[in-house]
Design a protein around this motif. Sequence first.
Motif, PDB file in Angstrom:
ATOM      1  N   ILE A 196      12.956  -7.625   3.212  1.00 45.16           N
ATOM      2  CA  ILE A 196      12.458  -8.796   2.475  1.00 45.16           C
ATOM      3  C   ILE A 196      11.510  -8.364   1.375  1.00 45.16           C
ATOM      4  CG2 ILE A 196      11.128 -10.945   2.674  1.00 45.16           C
ATOM      5  CD1 ILE A 196      13.587 -11.341   4.191  1.00 45.16           C
ATOM      6  N   ALA A 197      10.634  -7.415   1.702  1.00 42.92           N
ATOM      7  CA  ALA A 197       9.665  -6.966   0.708  1.00 42.92           C
ATOM      8  C   ALA A 197      10.373  -6.377  -0.499  1.00 42.92           C
ATOM      9  CB  ALA A 197       8.708  -5.950   1.322  1.00 42.92           C
ATOM     10  N   TYR A 240       5.197  -1.497   2.276  1.00 43.55           N
ATOM     11  CA  TYR A 240       6.645  -1.663   2.173  1.00 43.55           C
ATOM     12  C   TYR A 240       7.181  -1.230   0.819  1.00 43.55           C
ATOM     13  CZ  TYR A 240       6.072  -4.441   6.347  1.00 43.55           C
ATOM     14  OH  TYR A 240       5.766  -4.850   7.585  1.00 43.55           O
ATOM     15  N   PHE A 241       6.251  -1.095  -0.113  1.00 46.44           N
ATOM     16  CA  PHE A 241       6.723  -0.751  -1.447  1.00 46.44           C
ATOM     17  C   PHE A 241       6.704   0.744  -1.689  1.00 46.44           C
ATOM     18  CE2 PHE A 241       4.860  -4.973  -1.848  1.00 46.44           C
ATOM     19  CZ  PHE A 241       6.034  -5.635  -2.148  1.00 46.44           C
ATOM     20  N   LYS A 264      -0.118  -8.834  -4.121  1.00 48.77           N
ATOM     21  CA  LYS A 264       0.802  -7.723  -3.896  1.00 48.77           C
ATOM     22  C   LYS A 264       0.633  -7.159  -2.488  1.00 48.77           C
ATOM     23  CE  LYS A 264       2.027  -5.752  -8.345  1.00 48.77           C
ATOM     24  NZ  LYS A 264       1.579  -4.803  -9.377  1.00 48.77           N
ATOM     25  N   ASP A 265      -0.623  -7.140  -2.021  1.00 50.20           N
ATOM     26  CA  ASP A 265      -0.866  -6.606  -0.681  1.00 50.20           C
ATOM     27  C   ASP A 265      -0.254  -7.489   0.396  1.00 50.20           C
ATOM     28  OD1 ASP A 265      -2.139  -4.457  -1.590  1.00 50.20           O
ATOM     29  OD2 ASP A 265      -4.179  -5.155  -1.188  1.00 50.20           O
ATOM     30  N   SER A 281      -5.056  -7.317  11.920  1.00 51.49           N
ATOM     31  CA  SER A 281      -4.414  -6.167  11.303  1.00 51.49           C
ATOM     32  C   SER A 281      -4.752  -4.897  12.074  1.00 51.49           C
ATOM     33  CB  SER A 281      -4.803  -6.057   9.833  1.00 51.49           C
ATOM     34  OG  SER A 281      -6.181  -5.901   9.717  1.00 51.49           O
ATOM     35  N   VAL A 287       4.736 -10.378   1.618  1.00 52.58           N
ATOM     36  CA  VAL A 287       5.644 -11.059   2.546  1.00 52.58           C
ATOM     37  C   VAL A 287       5.064 -12.414   2.937  1.00 52.58           C
ATOM     38  CG1 VAL A 287       6.727 -10.957   4.800  1.00 52.58           C
ATOM     39  CG2 VAL A 287       6.686  -8.940   3.360  1.00 52.58           C
ATOM     40  N   LYS A 307      12.587  -6.040  13.612  1.00 57.68           N
ATOM     41  CA  LYS A 307      11.788  -6.992  12.861  1.00 57.68           C
ATOM     42  C   LYS A 307      11.104  -6.284  11.691  1.00 57.68           C
ATOM     43  CE  LYS A 307       8.284  -9.414  14.769  1.00 57.68           C
ATOM     44  NZ  LYS A 307       7.756 -10.348  15.752  1.00 57.68           N
ATOM     45  N   GLU A 308      10.564  -5.147  12.016  1.00 53.60           N
ATOM     46  CA  GLU A 308       9.883  -4.349  10.993  1.00 53.60           C
ATOM     47  C   GLU A 308      10.840  -4.033   9.841  1.00 53.60           C
ATOM     48  OE1 GLU A 308       6.112  -2.462  10.297  1.00 53.60           O
ATOM     49  OE2 GLU A 308       6.870  -4.239  11.311  1.00 53.60           O
ATOM     50  N   GLU A 359      11.219  -4.823  18.055  1.00 55.20           N
ATOM     51  CA  GLU A 359      10.123  -4.675  17.107  1.00 55.20           C
ATOM     52  C   GLU A 359      10.559  -3.897  15.880  1.00 55.20           C
ATOM     53  OE1 GLU A 359       7.523  -6.278  16.777  1.00 55.20           O
ATOM     54  OE2 GLU A 359       7.920  -7.302  18.683  1.00 55.20           O
ATOM     55  N   MET A 397      -4.142  -3.677   7.559  1.00 56.81           N
ATOM     56  CA  MET A 397      -2.869  -3.164   7.060  1.00 56.81           C
ATOM     57  C   MET A 397      -2.242  -4.189   6.102  1.00 56.81           C
ATOM     58  SD  MET A 397       0.228  -1.638   9.141  1.00 56.81           S
ATOM     59  CE  MET A 397       0.702  -3.010  10.092  1.00 56.81           C
ATOM     60  N   THR A 398      -1.726  -3.726   5.013  1.00 57.92           N
ATOM     61  CA  THR A 398      -1.193  -4.652   4.027  1.00 57.92           C
ATOM     62  C   THR A 398       0.290  -4.399   3.805  1.00 57.92           C
ATOM     63  OG1 THR A 398      -1.567  -3.213   2.162  1.00 57.92           O
ATOM     64  CG2 THR A 398      -3.399  -4.606   2.841  1.00 57.92           C
ATOM     65  N   ASP A 399       0.868  -5.339   3.092  1.00 63.50           N
ATOM     66  CA  ASP A 399       2.295  -5.244   2.843  1.00 63.50           C
ATOM     67  C   ASP A 399       2.645  -4.183   1.831  1.00 63.50           C
ATOM     68  OD1 ASP A 399       2.319  -7.295   4.496  1.00 63.50           O
ATOM     69  OD2 ASP A 399       2.927  -8.834   3.051  1.00 63.50           O
ATOM     70  N   SER A 400       1.648  -3.671   1.136  1.00 63.38           N
ATOM     71  CA  SER A 400       1.980  -2.730   0.077  1.00 63.38           C
ATOM     72  C   SER A 400       2.709  -1.505   0.623  1.00 63.38           C
ATOM     73  CB  SER A 400       0.740  -2.314  -0.700  1.00 63.38           C
ATOM     74  OG  SER A 400      -0.366  -2.305   0.127  1.00 63.38           O
ATOM     75  N   LYS A 442      11.538  -6.957   7.650  1.00 63.94           N
ATOM     76  CA  LYS A 442      10.390  -7.166   6.766  1.00 63.94           C
ATOM     77  C   LYS A 442      10.455  -6.262   5.549  1.00 63.94           C
ATOM     78  CE  LYS A 442       6.978  -9.132   9.616  1.00 63.94           C
ATOM     79  NZ  LYS A 442       5.620  -9.533   9.401  1.00 63.94           N
TER      80      LYS A 442
END
Lengths: 934, 419
Positions: free
Chosen positions: A38-39, A6-7, B103-104, B142, B107, A31-32, A28, A1-4, A35
Motif C-alpha cells: 500500500i505504501a 516502507y519507502f 510522509k512518516d 509504536s 499509510v 499484513k506487514e 503478521e 516507528m514511522t511509515d517512512s 502495508k
Amino acid sequence: MTDSKYFTTTKKGEIFELKAELNSDKKEKKKEAVKKVIASMTVGKDVSALFPDVVNCMQTDNLELKKLVYLYLMNYAKSQPDMAIMAVNTFVKDCEDPNPLIRALAVRTMGCIRVDKITEYLCEPLRKCLKDEDPYVRKTAAVCVAKLHDINAQLVEDQGFLDTLKDLISDSNPMVVANAVAALSEIAESHPNSNLLDLNPQTINKLLTALNECTEWGQIFILDCLANYTPRDDRESQSICERVTPRLSHANSAVVLSAVKVLMKFMEMLPKDLDYYGTLLKKLAPPLVTLLSAEPELQYVALRNINLIVQRRPEILKHEMKVFFVKYNDPIYVKLEKLDIMIRLASQANIAQVLAELKEYATEVDVDFVRKAVRAIGRCAIKVEQSAERCVSTLLDLIQTKVNYVVQEAIVVIKDIFRKYPNKYESVIATLCENLDSLDEPEARAAMIWIVGEYAERIDNADELLESFLEGFHDESTQVQLQLLTAIVKLFLKKPTETQELVQQVLSLATQDSDNPDLRDRGYIYWRLLSTDPVAAKEVVLAEKPLISEETDLIEPTLLEELICHIGTLASVYHKPPSAFVEGSRGVQHKRLPGSAGSGESVESPDPGAAATETPPAVIPSQGDLLGDLLNLDLTPTTTTGPPPPTTSGMQMGAMDLLSGGLDSLLGGDIGGNPAMGAAFGAAPATMPASFNAPGSGGLDDLFDLGGGVGMPMGALNPPKAVWLPAMKAKGLEISGVFVRRAGVIQMEMTLTNKAMSVMTDFAIQFNRNSFGLAPAGPLQILTPLSPNQSIEPLNNLQVAVKNNIDVFYFSCQYPISMLFVEDGKMERQVFLATWKDIPNDNESQFQIKDCHLNSDAASNKLQSSNIFTIAKRTVEGQDMLYQSMKLTNGIWVLAELRVQAGNPNYTVSSVALAIGPIINQNGFENGFTNQAL
Amino acid sequence: MIHSLFLINHSGDIFLEKHWKSVISRSVCDYFFEAKEKAAEPENVAPVLQTPHHYLITIYRGKLFFLSVVQTEAPPLFVIEFLHRVADIFQDYFGECSESVIKDNVVTVYELLEEMLDNGFPLATESNVLKEMIRPPTILRSVVNTLTGTWSNVGDTLPTGQLSNIPWRRAGVKYTNNEAYFDVIEEIDAIVDKSGTTVCAEIQGVIEACVRLTGMPDLTLSFMNPRLLDDVSFHPCVRFKRWESERALSFIPPDGNFTLMNYHVSSQNLVALPVYVKQSISFFDSGPCGRLDITVGPKQTMGKTVEALMVTIHMPKAVLSANLTATQGSYTYDLATKVLVWDIGKLNPQKLPNLKGSLSLQAGAPKPEDNPSLNIDLKIQQMAISGLKVSRLEMFGEKYKPFKGVKYLTKAGKFQVRT
C-alpha cells in the motif's frame, strides 16, 4: 516507528520479496507485506504485478487486513479487470455478513471498482443492501448507486435502482435521506431533464425533518436540493424559511451559505409588508458577517457571494460596511473582493468613512490593489453625488504623489467623473495636463486625449497637446488612436481655423496608413461627415452625451437572478451561469427566482421574443456604391495638396474645400451605376475585346523555356487568366488577367470585355500603393498618381482601378510572388555565407514542398528559370542541400536552403530574408515549381 | 463532488495524491503551478481556479497546499470546509500538519482519507469517529509495535458511533477522572488610524471544550450575559431550539477536545481596545533617514495585566537599518524581510514602554510612498474583553460529579495601527 521505512526498500528485487512475504503463512508477516504494498502504491509506484497475491489475502477475518486489501483493489482493479473478477465472490459473501459494518464496507468498496465486467455481478448484492435493515448499510448503498451510475448509467436505469433511490428519500433515517438526496443530485446533473428529484410538499417535509438530524454534509445536500423547489404560495414559503433559519448558526460555513441560498430564493415569494420578511432580512446579516472571520479561502468564496447578495438586496448588509475594511495582511484576492463590496455598499451615510479608507489603501504597496482603490474612489464619486467633490479633491491629492500608476488610474476615473457631472470639475484639467508626459498606459492616454478633445475650447494649447500625441500615431494602441481621431475632429469643429492641417493629418493617418478596419472606418465616416455637412457633423460629433449610469459594473438583472439561485456554487464564484462553463452541461436548466406573491411585483424577465423584435432596421448600402465612395475619397487629397483657400466663412467653408473634390465624382458614380447593372444581363452583349500588353513587353522569351526539362508548346505555358472583375460588379465591364514575368519585366496581361449595351471609352488604369511598388510602366490613359491607401495582407495583393467613360472600377488580385524575383538575384558565395549568418533567427521561416519528383539538379535548373539561383550545393547524409538566393524587385534579398532527399518527394525549405523573413512564403517556391510542372 | 486530492509542498512538489473516483493525471496541477508562479506569495494564490476540464480548489495550511480537483458544479465552500477538516484531522492525529509528518504516517493518512470521503461525499469527518476506526499513532504503541512486531493502527472495533443519531460521540466512554473544561478565547480584530481613532473593531470569540466524561452526559452551559451573543455558530451537538428559547447551550458533548461555539461581537460600544499606541514614523525629505517613536499604554484592561505584548512593523523596502533604543524589551530588524519586531513582554502601567531612534534608508532611494502598519500582539489572561461570563454548567443523565472549570483569555487577532 514511522511509515517512512516502507519507502526505503527500493531495491530491484522488491516486488519479488513482497510476493514471497504476501504468500507467507504467518498472518503478521502477510499484513506487514500488504502495508508495504500500500505504501508503495500511495507514492505512485507500480505494484500491480502483485494483484493475485494481494487478492489472496482478502479472505480474512482480520478487519485491518481486509481494509488494506480493499484499498489495493480499488486502485488496481481497473488495470487488471480479469483478476478483479476473482474478488467478486468475496464481496458477495461480505455483503451477507452478519455485521452491518462489514456489509457496508463491502458495498462501498464494490462501487469503487470501476470495471465494467464486474458491475453486473454487483447488482444483486447492491439491491439487497439498498433494502438492508440497517440504516448504515442503506446509506452506503445509496452512494454506491451514484458510483455505479458513473460507470454504467444504462445498467442502473435498467435495474430500477433510481426508483429505489427515490424511495429512500422517504426513509426513516435522516442519514439515509441525506445520502439518497446527494446521490440523486449527482445523477441528476447528467440528466438535467429527468425529473429525478420530483419535489412535492410531502417530500419537502421529509427533507426538512431530516435536515435537523443529519450530519453537516448531509445538511448541505438537503439544502441544495430544497433550493430547487418552488413553493406553492407565500405561506409554504414562509414555513420552509422558518425551518431553515436555524442552519444559519451552523459552524460549517458551507451549511450557512446553502441556507442563505434557500432563504434568498424563497424570500422572493414573501410579501414585503409581512413582519416576518423584515425579521428574516435582519437574521441574514450576522451569519454573512461571520463568514468573513473564517479562513481566507472561505472568505473569498463568501465575498463573491456577498457581492451577489448585495446587488440583489442591498438592505441586508447596509450597516455592515466596516467588516469589509481591508486589513493589510489579507491575501490580495480577498482585498480586491472587499473593495468591490465596499463600493456597492457606499452611500451618503457612510461615504466619508469609505473615502478615508480608500485613500489609505491608495498608499499601500500592492500595485493591483492600489489601482483598484483609486478606481474605487472614482466609482464612489459617480455613485454618491454628494461626495463627488470630495472624491475629486482626493484624486487630485493622489495625482500630486506623482506615483506613476496612481496618476494614470486617477486620470482614467476623472474622465468618468467628467462624464457624470459635466461642466463642474473642469478646473482640474490644468493639473491633469501637467502629467501628460508620464502617461504610458493606453487607457490613461486615451482618457487624457478624450478630456483634451472634449474640453478643447477651454484648453488654450489643445492643438499642441494633441499634435504631440500624433507624432507617434502608429505606435499607439487602437484605443488611443481612435480616441485621438475623435478628439482632433472635435477640436476641429470647435476651432476650425487653426486646426485644419491637424485634422487632415489625422484623417489621412487613420484612413491611409492604418491596417485597422475600425480606425479606417471611423476615419472615413468623419471625413465624409465633414465634407458633406459640417453642421450635421457638429451635431453628431459634439452631441450631448448621455450621462453614465451610477454603476456600470452591475450584473445584468436576469443573470443576477439566475446567480442568486446558484449561491454557494462555482457559478457564484465566477459570476457566470453554469451553462457558460460547466463541462458537458447537457442543457443545464436555467434557474429562475420565483415570482413574489402578494406584493404583485413581478420579477419575471420579459419575454425574450419581445426584445428580439425591436432590432432596429439596418441600413446597408449596396456594395457598388460603397466602393465608389471609397475610391473617390482616395482620389481627393491630391486635389487639395495646394494651400487651402482662405477661409472666409469659418469652418463650414474650410470643411467643404477640404473635400469638395470627392463630391463630383461621387455623383457621377451614382448616376452611372444602376442602368448599367441592369444591362449586364442583356441578351446580346456587344463584346469588345480589348486585350493589351503592358508597354515594354517586347521580348517573348518565355521564362519557362529556360527550364529546359519539359518541352511544351509555348502557348500552353501561359497560365490561364482568371476573372478579376466580374461584369456584374462593374456595370458590364469584365476584366480577367494574369501576371507573368518576361525578359525581366513583370507583365500584367488583361482582357477587358464589354458585356454591357453601350460603348466604353476613356480607359485608364491605376494601381494602389503596394508592398513591392508595382506600378504601370506606361499609362493606359492620362493618369494622375493615385494616392496611397493602405496595405492589405497578403503582401502580394494588388489593388487596381480601371476607369472608363462609365465609372471607375476597383478590384484586387494576387500576383505570384515568384514574378518579383529579378534576374540579377545571384549572390556571391562569400557574401551569401556572411549574410546568412547575419540574419537573425526570427526572420527565418520553414515549410515543406510536397510531391515534387525531381532530383536536386533538375530542381535547381527549374528554379533558376524563375530567377531563384543556386549558389552552392552540399551533400550531407544522402540529403542534397541547395543554397539559393533571390532578389525581389524592391531590392530585398531572400536566402533559402532547400533540402532534397533522394526518394522523398517532399522538400524542406528554410528561407531567410534580409528584412522581412516570413514574407517569402510557400507561394514563391511553389510557384517556381508549379510553373514548371505546367 | 470531490474527485481527487493532491498535497503539494512549499516548493511545488506533489508528495501525495488520492483519487476517490477515476484517476486524474498530476498534470492537472500545472494550472495551479502557473497561478502560483504569478502570485508572488503562496498565500495570494486564488483558492478557486478554472481549467479546461476541472476546477481546482485549494487551501494553504501550514506551508502546504491542499489541492482538490472537482469536475462538477460542486459548492466550493463545501470543498474548502472539507479540506480544512482534513488538515484539522492531520493536526489532531499527528500533532502537526507538515510534509514530513504526513510522509512518516503515509499509510494512516491514506486510510484516513479513504474513511473521510466515499465517492467524493464526506463520510466520517469527526475525529471521534475516525479515532475509533483508525488509531492515532502514539509513542507507547509504536514502542510496543517495534518490540513485538505487531504493527497496527486500524482499530479492530467498528465505528459504532456512525450508527447512532449522535455521530459525534463514541459509545462506551469510561474515565476514572471525569472532567469538563471550557476555554473562552476572544480575539480582537481592529484597525486604528493615524490619529488613534478606532476605524473598526470586532471580537471573534470561541469556546473550546475539553470534555472527558463517562457514559452519555447531557450538559447545559448558561451565561450571565447571553444577550451579548447575537451572532453565533454552534457545533452540531448544540440543540438550537433550547438556545432560541432559553439562551443556554444544551448538548451531549463529543468525547475529548472540540469547538463548542464561535461567536462574533461587532457593535462598537461593546468592543473596547485594551491598549493604545502612540506612534510617529517619518522619513525626511532632506537625507536618507527617518525617525521612529512608539509608545504603548494600557486602555481597557479591567485591572488585568497585558502580557506577551509585541509590535511588528513591515518597513518600506528602502529602510536599510534601524538604530533604536527600547526602554523595555528588545527589538530585531530583519534585513531580508524588512520586518521590525519589538518584543515588549508584560505591560507595566507605571512605566510605559517606548521605542525610539532613527532609521536609515538606502542612499539615493526616494522617500518611501507607503506607510508602514503596526501589528500588535498581546494576551490578557482571565478576561474576556467582551465581558462574556459563564454562569454555570449542569449535567444530566449521569450520576457522578465531574470536575468543572472555565478559563478566559483575550488575544489580539488582526490588530493593526496605521501610520
